[in-house]
Design a protein around this motif. Structure first.
Motif, short mmCIF file in Angstrom:
data_model
loop_
_atom_site.label_atom_id
_atom_site.label_comp_id
_atom_site.label_asym_id
_atom_site.label_seq_id
_atom_site.Cartn_x
_atom_site.Cartn_y
_atom_site.Cartn_z
N ILE A 30 10.82 10.61 -0.61
CA ILE A 30 10.19 10.43 -1.91
C ILE A 30 8.67 10.32 -1.74
N ILE A 31 7.96 11.21 -2.42
CA ILE A 31 6.50 11.18 -2.47
C ILE A 31 6.12 10.77 -3.89
N VAL A 32 5.34 9.72 -4.05
CA VAL A 32 5.04 9.24 -5.39
C VAL A 32 3.61 9.59 -5.81
N LEU A 33 3.44 9.77 -7.12
CA LEU A 33 2.15 10.07 -7.72
C LEU A 33 1.79 8.97 -8.70
N THR A 34 0.55 8.53 -8.68
CA THR A 34 0.11 7.54 -9.65
C THR A 34 -1.39 7.69 -9.90
N ALA A 35 -1.84 7.28 -11.07
CA ALA A 35 -3.26 7.35 -11.41
C ALA A 35 -4.01 6.11 -10.96
N HIS A 36 -3.27 5.08 -10.52
CA HIS A 36 -3.91 3.81 -10.15
C HIS A 36 -3.40 3.32 -8.81
N SER A 37 -4.30 2.73 -8.04
CA SER A 37 -3.92 2.11 -6.78
C SER A 37 -3.59 0.65 -7.04
N GLU A 38 -2.32 0.32 -6.95
CA GLU A 38 -1.86 -1.04 -7.28
C GLU A 38 -1.29 -1.74 -6.05
N LYS A 39 -1.87 -2.87 -5.68
CA LYS A 39 -1.43 -3.59 -4.49
C LYS A 39 0.02 -4.04 -4.61
N SER A 40 0.42 -4.45 -5.80
CA SER A 40 1.80 -4.92 -5.98
C SER A 40 2.79 -3.79 -5.72
N PHE A 41 2.41 -2.57 -6.14
CA PHE A 41 3.28 -1.43 -5.88
C PHE A 41 3.33 -1.11 -4.40
N LEU A 42 2.18 -1.16 -3.74
CA LEU A 42 2.13 -0.84 -2.31
C LEU A 42 3.06 -1.74 -1.51
N LEU A 43 3.18 -3.00 -1.90
CA LEU A 43 4.09 -3.92 -1.22
C LEU A 43 5.54 -3.50 -1.43
N GLU A 44 5.87 -3.10 -2.66
CA GLU A 44 7.25 -2.68 -2.93
C GLU A 44 7.54 -1.33 -2.28
N ALA A 45 6.53 -0.50 -2.14
CA ALA A 45 6.72 0.82 -1.54
C ALA A 45 7.27 0.72 -0.13
N ILE A 46 6.92 -0.35 0.57
CA ILE A 46 7.42 -0.55 1.93
C ILE A 46 8.94 -0.68 1.91
N SER A 47 9.47 -1.49 1.01
CA SER A 47 10.92 -1.70 0.95
C SER A 47 11.65 -0.46 0.44
N LEU A 48 10.97 0.37 -0.35
CA LEU A 48 11.60 1.58 -0.88
C LEU A 48 11.52 2.75 0.10
N LYS A 49 10.87 2.56 1.22
CA LYS A 49 10.76 3.58 2.27
C LYS A 49 10.25 4.91 1.70
N LEU A 50 9.12 4.83 1.02
CA LEU A 50 8.51 6.02 0.46
C LEU A 50 7.72 6.76 1.53
N THR A 51 7.74 8.08 1.45
CA THR A 51 7.06 8.90 2.46
C THR A 51 5.54 8.88 2.30
N LYS A 52 5.07 8.99 1.04
CA LYS A 52 3.63 9.09 0.81
C LYS A 52 3.30 8.60 -0.60
N TYR A 53 2.11 8.07 -0.73
CA TYR A 53 1.61 7.53 -2.00
C TYR A 53 0.34 8.29 -2.33
N LEU A 54 0.38 9.15 -3.36
CA LEU A 54 -0.76 10.01 -3.69
C LEU A 54 -1.41 9.59 -5.00
N LEU A 55 -2.74 9.50 -4.99
CA LEU A 55 -3.47 9.19 -6.21
C LEU A 55 -3.79 10.47 -6.97
N LYS A 56 -3.58 10.44 -8.28
CA LYS A 56 -3.89 11.59 -9.13
C LYS A 56 -5.38 11.57 -9.51
#
Length: 217
Positions: free
Chosen positions: A80-106
């Motif tokens: 899973i590669i996710v797209l978001t318009a905002h860099s959110e620290k709370s999301f980055l913490l959850e992203a670890i548990s969700l085992k996401l491949t990449k976090y891309l800013l729009k």
């Protein structure tokens, strides 16, 4: 250009952005599906079993983060590669548990998008969901990636270097169908006939059907 045989799901509610992603990624991948909201995304995920999902977090019906959570309840393999318009620290913490491949800013440029997909493919290729070097193929066959050794029960099956490359590639990509063009490139075979002869010889060494040929591919 030989297209890679991966199933891609693009989840983006903005029509123009989604169309741009589809247009660009269609140059590299054969099967591409698209969804404009979370409900359609989960439906397509269940029906199509994508290898890689490009997922916008800000989508209607069911939010992107909830889509990722739902997938991860029973599936740690899909990338899973996710797209978001905002860099959110709370999301980055959850992203670890969700085992996401990449976090891309729009907005995402093509290079970053391509790089993210290459990372996802490398993760699939590294066989990172296998916890042991010794992989159990079925009740009788095992393959030791470190020792490069195929065993039938406890007896070693003598295979050639190209047969080993062929087997390893199929095991690493066991969740999808591999095309002849792809296999020829990966094992450095000289032709379709060469690959077919390799498969025929390899099958004669085996007691049961470890792999299946699909004529249309």
């Amino acid at each position: 250009m030989i297209k890679k045989q991966y199933r891609i799901l693009i989840v983006e509610d903005e029509d123009s952005a989604r169309e741009n992603f589809v247009s660009y990624l269609s140059m590299f991948y054969d099967e591409i599906y698209e969804a404009k909201n979370g409900e359609i995304a989960l439906q397509l995920y269940k029906e199509k079993k994508p290898d890689i999902i490009l997922l916008d977090l800000n989508i209607p019906k069911i939010g992107g983060l909830d889509v990722a959570r739902s997938i991860r309840e029973n599936d740690i393999n899909t990338k899973i590669i996710v797209l978001t318009a905002h860099s959110e620290k709370s999301f980055l913490l959850e992203a670890i548990s969700l085992k996401l491949t990449k976090y891309l800013l729009k907005p995402v440029n093509r290079k970053d998008l391509k790089d993210a997909f290459e990372i996802a493919i490398n993760e699939i290729g590294r066989f990172d969901i296998v916890s042991s070097e010794v992989f159990k193929i079925d009740e009788r066959y095992t393959y030791d990636f470190a020792a490069k050794c195929l065993k039938y029960k406890e007896n070693i099956v003598e295979i050639t270097a190209k047969e080993r490359m062929f087997l390893e590639y199929l095991l690493k990509n066991r969740t999808r169908v591999c095309s002849y063009d792809e296999l020829i490139e990966e094992i450095n075979s000289s032709s379709y006939d060469g690959l077919k002869n390799l498969v025929k010889r390899f099958k004669k060494k085996l007691e049961n059907e470890l792999f299946t040929n699909i004529a249309s591919l």
